[in-house]
Design a protein around this motif. Structure first.
Motif, PDB file in Angstrom:
ATOM      1  N   GLY A   1       0.359   7.331  -6.515  1.00  0.00           N
ATOM      2  CA  GLY A   1      -0.821   8.142  -6.448  1.00  0.00           C
ATOM      3  C   GLY A   1      -2.188   7.439  -6.671  1.00  0.00           C
ATOM      4  N   ILE A   2      -2.157   6.340  -6.318  1.00  0.00           N
ATOM      5  CA  ILE A   2      -3.529   5.818  -6.584  1.00  0.00           C
ATOM      6  C   ILE A   2      -4.341   5.170  -5.273  1.00  0.00           C
ATOM      7  N   MET A   3      -3.730   5.460  -4.026  1.00  0.00           N
ATOM      8  CA  MET A   3      -4.538   5.276  -3.012  1.00  0.00           C
ATOM      9  C   MET A   3      -3.768   6.377  -1.673  1.00  0.00           C
TER      10      MET A   3
ATOM     11  N   GLU B   1      -8.936  11.050 -17.090  1.00  0.00           N
ATOM     12  CA  GLU B   1     -10.197  11.174 -17.849  1.00  0.00           C
ATOM     13  C   GLU B   1     -11.050  12.003 -17.089  1.00  0.00           C
ATOM     14  N   GLY B   2     -11.099  12.163 -15.839  1.00  0.00           N
ATOM     15  CA  GLY B   2     -11.977  12.933 -15.049  1.00  0.00           C
ATOM     16  C   GLY B   2     -12.785  12.089 -14.082  1.00  0.00           C
ATOM     17  N   ILE B   3     -12.642  11.076 -13.942  1.00  0.00           N
ATOM     18  CA  ILE B   3     -13.411   9.948 -12.857  1.00  0.00           C
ATOM     19  C   ILE B   3     -12.616   9.602 -11.980  1.00  0.00           C
ATOM     20  N   TYR B   4     -13.275   9.489 -10.628  1.00  0.00           N
ATOM     21  CA  TYR B   4     -12.704   8.944  -9.527  1.00  0.00           C
ATOM     22  C   TYR B   4     -12.955   7.443  -9.173  1.00  0.00           C
ATOM     23  N   VAL B   5     -11.952   6.621  -9.116  1.00  0.00           N
ATOM     24  CA  VAL B   5     -12.387   5.253  -8.710  1.00  0.00           C
ATOM     25  C   VAL B   5     -11.364   4.739  -7.683  1.00  0.00           C
ATOM     26  N   ASN B   6     -11.899   3.509  -6.843  1.00  0.00           N
ATOM     27  CA  ASN B   6     -10.885   2.847  -6.179  1.00  0.00           C
ATOM     28  C   ASN B   6     -10.055   2.031  -6.564  1.00  0.00           C
TER      29      ASN B   6
ATOM     30  N   TRP C   1       0.762  -1.435   0.041  1.00  0.00           N
ATOM     31  CA  TRP C   1       0.106   0.072   0.026  1.00  0.00           C
ATOM     32  C   TRP C   1       0.772   1.170  -0.087  1.00  0.00           C
ATOM     33  N   THR C   2       2.025   1.367   0.599  1.00  0.00           N
ATOM     34  CA  THR C   2       3.200   2.342   0.630  1.00  0.00           C
ATOM     35  C   THR C   2       3.458   2.502  -0.784  1.00  0.00           C
TER      36      THR C   2
END
Length: 808
Positions: A24-26, A356-361, A17-18
């Motif tokens: 830049g994804i979590m 593209e302007g969309i937030y996801v997990n 996770w680090t």
């Protein structure tokens, strides 16, 4: 023996996770100054929200906001006292409304669903109960169950939604326990899948001792009468079904709820339910919002909102099917998972979606297996069909491009998630974007097929893996009666067109104990199970190097122009060999912290884990023990060596030999077994008993005997490998009756160091563990890491579940 600093499950999570945070994804910080549920502001850009769990969009409902403000004005920001003393009127009102939602069943409200689990589990579960956890049940359920183990409650785990395994476990344990609790989620938070309630109903009827405990936090509000949730809609509650739900997520507030049909169970939890009694109640602001939400749930509005979300879910399911995306989610929940495969592919995919302007997990190991990471997103009433159109178009375009850009195969990824690629538009399909056309890969399964001069040029001074050393190893671990004592050997040499070697290594295929690097108490408890089930928590493993060697197992010419293509050849070789030997685990091991391959392996989806340190002496030449003492600057270390090793030298007769008798071979193996049988800190299957017999056939191997002068009793032996310019004492055998009286382990350590010096070798490899003891002799302690990839995480999670069990 000295102890090892262990890695554990949390270390793996921290590492993975680090890395995700750094990419830049979590752990992303948002910047919006107000939030209406539709968009986040991240790095100055507005992103459409497909990441939150407020499924019904109630967190921005004007009634909830107004009532939150009203109760805060009336009662202040908090009531700082336990409800065991006073339960305020607004908490009473909320719990009465929640009871109406659940058809009059008793309800207790908590500050969080996690606190609800801690409170209820610690109160209702008894030492003579058995808990069976679904593998993917939420962490907030698993955590209090760990504490229950400390009171003596047995906790087991079944593979996710494996009802055959569950029933077998119920049958096996039925007569041993007063009650059996199966604990699961009502809606699983990663893939959005649902439990099979029909099967569970049948089991409840068949097994009177069976009880069900559900966390239905993700099922609340969007399904069922009064929005009571998926599980209540399917099963309800009764004296054998306990339901934990939430005031958060779809309900639109903060807090947790416990629903009881059993009045006595409710009474006990209400009287003293752990954090229910020793922590603060919900704040007036939270309760005000929850009361407003409860009134919506008791009105016809909830069915209107459910229908709106259902329409969006149906539309999303239709669009995902049209786009032929790797969707492995249930169509019946608002949680979705699009498979990307390797970590590097998922990172690339997520970055593209963010741009593209969309937030996801992001979902990565160990929440999902290494090769099955992916993009997780949710639907809420804040979304629109236009949002869904844009989002699915973007995913259709970027998923194959992310796969190809990271050097993976679209066909492989789609096949991994059970999909065909036939209907992907505008994608150039290839087996691999990276080319290694100028490289030649040579694969072997026996060292005799490799030129000794070529192999030794790379590996003659890397422990015991010279050409002759590998011949010896192959002989030891072949043609044995026991399954676990037979290994397969797999060699790879990658050359360029001019016959220059770019990469060389070897792997072994063997049965590994999955707890090999676990804490000692964990392995001890698992070994109790292995007394009757010898291969419990064991996996067929393809590992770089072998368990009869430690050191640097890979030669890589990183200056060569095509070294990265050689690495691609390595990964192809590993994938092919893993499939051939039907391994479920792959390990790259013995890498230092600066190895050039570390980041590449993490990109390939391997999880970085800490191994025991290795210790190396770069031998300073000394003639006498006085000379040795002069080299050691620490008086404390000098005095320790003098007191426990040098002063006892006259008690021992130390002999070095290569040829041994059958009786000596048997004695040697017994002494080795003494050490192996008490050392759970590096837990692997024992070596074949023929080990000493085979070693004495090879001139590089020798045995250092330590005998008592007074009676010629053998009390220690060292198996040492003499390299070209190094010495590698690999195995120590001890008679533990002489550990305290004659300090035989410290004597063995001294003799190892002395032998490396007497042989005039530049380096002595003292191996893993016992760092402090080896540092006394000027050994350099080097941290080592391994990189792990597993097909599925069940064994790892089950091993972690042993961490709170007292050693028996």
């Amino acid at each position: 023996m000295a102890k090892i600093n262990h890695n554990n499950y949390l270390d793996v999570v921290d590492s993975v996770w680090t890395s995700a945070k750094e990419k830049g994804i979590m752990h992303i910080n948002s910047e919006e100054q107000h939030f209406d549920g539709t968009k986040f502001t991240i790095n100055g850009n507005e992103l459409i929200n497909f990441g939150t769990c407020g499924y019904m969009g109630l967190e921005t409902h004007p009634d909830l906001i107004a009532n939150s403000i009203q109760l805060t004005k009336k009662f202040g920001t908090q009531l700082s006292m336990s409800r065991a003393y006073v339960r305020p009127t607004y908490i009473q009102e909320l719990e009465e409304l929640m009871s109406q939602i659940f058809d009059g069943n008793k309800v207790i409200c908590y500050t969080s669903t996690s606190n609800a689990h801690i409170s209820v589990i610690s109160t209702i579960i008894k030492p003579d109960d058995l808990i069976i956890l679904d593998q993917q049940v939420h962490f907030s359920v698993q955590f209090p169950c760990k504490n229950m183990k400390l009171q003596g409650t047995d906790v087991k785990m079944v593979r996710h939604s494996d009802y055959l395994m569950l029933e077998e476990m119920i049958q096996e344990n039925y007569n041993q326990y007063h009650r059996i609790w199966y604990m699961a989620d009502g809606v699983y938070s990663m893939h959005g899948d649902l439990p099979n309630t029909s099967v569970l109903k049948r089991m409840l009827n068949k097994y009177p001792k069976l009880n069900l405990y559900f966390d239905d936090a993700h099922g609340m509000a969007w399904e069922g009468k009064n929005g009571a949730g998926h599980i209540y809609n399917q099963l309800g509650v009764n004296n054998r079904i306990v339901l934990i739900s939430t005031l958060a997520k779809g309900f639109g507030c903060v807090g947790g709820t416990a629903i009881f049909a059993d009045p006595e169970m409710y009474r006990k939890v209400d009287i003293f339910g752990g954090p229910l009694s020793y922590s603060h109640p919900l704040s007036p602001a939270n309760v005000g919002a929850a009361i407003a939400s409860a009134k919506i749930h008791l009105s016809s509005d909830i069915y209107k909102y459910q229908a709106e979300l259902r329409e969006l879910m149906d539309y999303m399911n239709k669009r995902l099917a049209e786009k032929n995306l790797t969707n492995i989610s249930s169509p019946d929940s608002p949680i979705y998972f699009i498979g990307g495969g390797l970590n590097k592919v998922t990172r690339n995919f997520v970055h593209r979606i963010l741009q593209e302007g969309i937030y996801v997990n992001t979902a990565i190991f160990p929440v999902v297996p290494n090769d099955k990471s992916g993009l997780r997103f949710t639907l809420t009433r804040h979304n629109t069909k236009q949002d869904i159109d844009l989002f699915t178009d973007v995913m259709e375009y970027h998923l194959p491009k992310a796969i190809e850009e990271e050097g993976d195969s679209v066909e492989r990824v789609y096949e991994e998630f059970g999909y065909s690629v036939e209907r992907i538009q505008g994608t150039i399909l290839s087996n691999n974007t990276a080319t290694d056309s100028n490289l030649i890969s040579e694969e072997y399964t026996a060292i005799q097929d490799i030129n000794p001069g070529i192999w030794n040029k790379m590996f003659k001074d890397r422990g015991n893996i010279s050409h002759s050393g590998m011949q010896c190893m192959e002989e030891i671990f072949s043609n044995n009666e026991k399954l676990e004592e037979n290994w397969s050997f797999h060699y790879l040499i990658v050359k360029d067109k001019n016959e220059n070697i770019v990469l060389a290594t070897f792997f072994t295929g063997a049965l590994y104990k999955d707890d090999m690097l676990s804490q000692e108490n964990v392995s001890k408890n698992i070994e109790e199970v292995r007394k009757t089930n010898p291969f419990y928590l064991c996996s067929k493993t393809l590992a770089m190097g072998s368990l009869f060697a430690e050191g640097d197992f890979i030669y890589l010419d990183s200056e060569h122009a095509e070294w990265r293509n050689a690495i691609n050849s390595l990964f192809k070789f590993v994938a092919k060999t893993k499939k051939e030997i039907e391994a479920s685990t792959v390990i790259f091991r013995d890498f230092n912290k600066d190895n050039i391959l570390n980041s590449i392996l993490e990109d390939e989806g391997y999880a970085k884990i800490k191994m025991p340190n290795t210790n190396i002496i770069k031998n300073p030449k000394w003639e006498t023990t006085t000379d040795l003492m002069a080299l050691i600057k620490s008086s404390k270390k000098r005095n320790n060596i003098k007191q426990y090793a040098i002063r006892h030298l006259d008690k021992f007769d130390v002999r070095t030999k290569n040829k041994i008798t059958d009786e000596e071979a048997s004695q040697y193996f017994d002494l080795f077994s003494n050490v192996k049988n008490v050392n759970y800190s590096y837990n692997f299957f024992s070596y074949p008993k023929k080990l000493p017999h085979v070693l004495c056939k090879y001139p590089e191997w020798e045995f250092i005997e330590i005998r008592l002068k007074e009676n010629d009793l053998l009390i220690a032996v060292v198996f040492g490998y003499i390299g070209y310019d190094h010495y590698s004492p690999l195995i120590v055998g001890l008679d533990y009756n002489y550990i305290d009286t004659h300090h035989v382990y410290k004597q063995a350590m001294f003799q190892m160091v002395k032998r490396g010096n007497d042989l005039n070798k530049k380096i002595t490899y003292l191996g893993l563990t016992a760092d402090f003891e080896k540092q006394k002799y000027l050994a350099e302690t080097i941290p080592l890491y391994a990189f792990l990839k597993v097909d599925e995480t069940y064994n790892l999670e089950l091993i972690e579940s042993y961490s709170n069990i007292r050693t028996k």
